[in-house]
Motif scaffolding. Structure first.
Motif, PDB file in Angstrom:
ATOM      1  N   CYS A 154       0.838  -1.198   0.000  1.00  0.00           N
ATOM      2  CA  CYS A 154       0.000   0.000   0.000  1.00  0.00           C
ATOM      3  C   CYS A 154       0.872   1.246   0.000  1.00  0.00           C
ATOM      4  CB  CYS A 154      -0.903   0.023   1.240  1.00  0.00           C
ATOM      5  SG  CYS A 154      -2.206  -1.233   1.222  1.00  0.00           S
ATOM      6  N   GLN A 190      -2.789   5.850  -0.503  1.00  0.00           N
ATOM      7  CA  GLN A 190      -3.661   4.765  -0.075  1.00  0.00           C
ATOM      8  C   GLN A 190      -4.152   3.939  -1.269  1.00  0.00           C
ATOM      9  OE1 GLN A 190      -4.468   3.848   3.220  1.00  0.00           O
ATOM     10  NE2 GLN A 190      -2.725   5.233   3.562  1.00  0.00           N
ATOM     11  N   PHE A 232      -8.846   3.950   1.651  1.00  0.00           N
ATOM     12  CA  PHE A 232      -7.927   3.287   2.561  1.00  0.00           C
ATOM     13  C   PHE A 232      -7.318   2.078   1.859  1.00  0.00           C
ATOM     14  CE2 PHE A 232     -11.958   1.127   3.534  1.00  0.00           C
ATOM     15  CZ  PHE A 232     -11.593  -0.200   3.392  1.00  0.00           C
ATOM     16  N   CYS A 233      -6.139   1.667   2.341  1.00  0.00           N
ATOM     17  CA  CYS A 233      -5.448   0.497   1.804  1.00  0.00           C
ATOM     18  C   CYS A 233      -4.739  -0.173   2.981  1.00  0.00           C
ATOM     19  CB  CYS A 233      -4.453   0.902   0.725  1.00  0.00           C
ATOM     20  SG  CYS A 233      -3.546  -0.478  -0.002  1.00  0.00           S
TER      21      CYS A 233
END
Length: 382
Positions: A324, A329, A365-366
């Motif tokens: 990531c 992200q 998000f990641c």
């Protein structure tokens, strides 16, 4: 000095005589003698103001006055005036002939493209250009007729070829005899192409409508061309469209003759994409699905970590490793190795209320997850 010998009259008449110089001398003398009394009266009325300029203000330029005399006496126009009138007509007729030739070429290309791509997506721009060119040529022929076109030197040469008593002329006569048959065959071929373009192709509906309309035009306008040459602007490009469609269909069939293995292309595609990702880097495939991670379990179903994979020749199976990007992200490639399993990449986003993957995601998000995302039951395991 009398009015008949007045120098102004002589000077004006000299230019009138020059403007009439293409007529026979006797007719020129007759015209000059007819207009001389009128000019003499005008000189008398001008008195001391008599001059060529003053007479020009009253009668116009001597050349214009000569043209009026020609028109009043029904004499032929001056050669230069006739040439000026003929030049624009010839230029326009030649432009129409060039447009008709371009329409014929575009129609043939349209037919060839349409025979290969039945959706009509690639052929529609060519077809639209053909219709525009045909419309221009047809409008000219309806308004002006075919006289100017037939008067062109190139058109006369074509007419001479058609009238020659040789094998070519016999071939032309044979085509004229087969004219009704040709248009029936043309309409049938256009109808088949129309149906083929619409079967299973939602984007081919427009081509279906246009081709069916052209099939109707072929049956209606084709026979008329034998009696009215103004229809040549329609039937010649239409014939080129049919011929192009036939040639395109024949080429397509010949290209695919002898292809005994219907799965050859599919197998070739599968072979070409094995172990190669879209960006050209090495990849693993299970069937047609790309595998980015491998999970290894022992006989009791427990996951193994830090497993290194090698091929049968001892070479490491190097695969891209992903992670990531902490700033964006997003999922990015972080390296390449043969160590498995890799972290499981989970991507998504939060909406304005903090809901994961909600309606209006604004914060991505990641996450890199090291745990195995599933459990297994190993066959034969305890």
């Amino acid at each position: 000095m009398t009015a008949h010998t007045h120098p102004v009259v002589r000077a004006y008449l000299a230019r009138v005589r020059t403007a009439l110089s293409d007529l026979p001398s006797a007719e020129i003398d007759e015209i000059v003698e007819d207009v001389r009394p009128h000019l003499a009266e005008l000189v008398d009325s001008l008195g001391d103001r008599a001059s060529v300029a003053a007479m020009t203000e009253e009668l116009g330029e001597p050349e214009s006055y000569a043209a009026e005399v020609r028109a009043a006496g029904e004499y032929p126009p001056a050669p230069n005036e006739s040439a000026r009138a003929e030049k624009p007509r010839t230029a326009l007729a030649r432009a129409v002939l060039a447009g008709l030739l371009a329409a014929t070429i575009c129609a043939a290309a349209t037919g060839m493209v349409l025979a290969v791509d039945l959706t009509g997506d690639d052929a529609l721009p060519l077809l639209a250009l053909t219709i525009v060119l045909v419309g221009g040529a047809a409008g000219y022929l309806v308004v002006r007729g075919t006289q100017d076109l037939r008067a062109l030197p190139e058109a006369r040469k074509l007419a001479e070829l058609r009238g020659a008593k040789n094998a070519a002329s016999r071939g032309v006569r044979l085509l004229q005899m087969l004219n009704p048959v040709w248009w029936v065959v043309s309409a049938a071929l256009l109808g088949l192409l129309a149906v083929a373009s619409a079967v299973g192709q939602s984007s081919g509906i427009l081509a279906l409508v246009i081709l069916l309309a052209l099939a109707g035009v072929a049956l209606w306008a084709g026979p008329k061309a034998a009696r009215d040459l103004r229809w040549v602007a329609v039937v010649v490009p239409l014939s080129a469209l049919v011929v192009g469609s036939g040639l395109g269909t024949a080429g397509y069939v010949l290209q695919n003759v002898g292809d005994d293995d219907p799965y050859a292309d599919e197998l070739h595609y599968a072979y070409a994409t094995q172990n190669v990702a879209d960006d050209g880097s090495p990849a693993l495939y299970y069937g047609s699905r790309q595998v980015e991670n491998l999970y290894v379990f022992d006989s009791e179903g427990k996951p193994l970590t830090d497993v290194y994979v090698y091929g049968e020749d001892g070479s490491p199976v190097l695969m891209p490793r992903y992670g990531c990007d902490p700033h964006a992200q997003t999922k990015i490639q972080t390296g390449k190795d043969n160590k498995f399993p890799r972290p499981h990449i989970e991507q998504g986003g939060y909406d304005e209320f903090g809901t994961v993957n909600g309606y209006n995601v604004s914060r991505p998000f990641c996450h890199e997850i090291d745990e195995v995302p599933f459990t297994v039951a190993v066959p034969g395991g305890e």
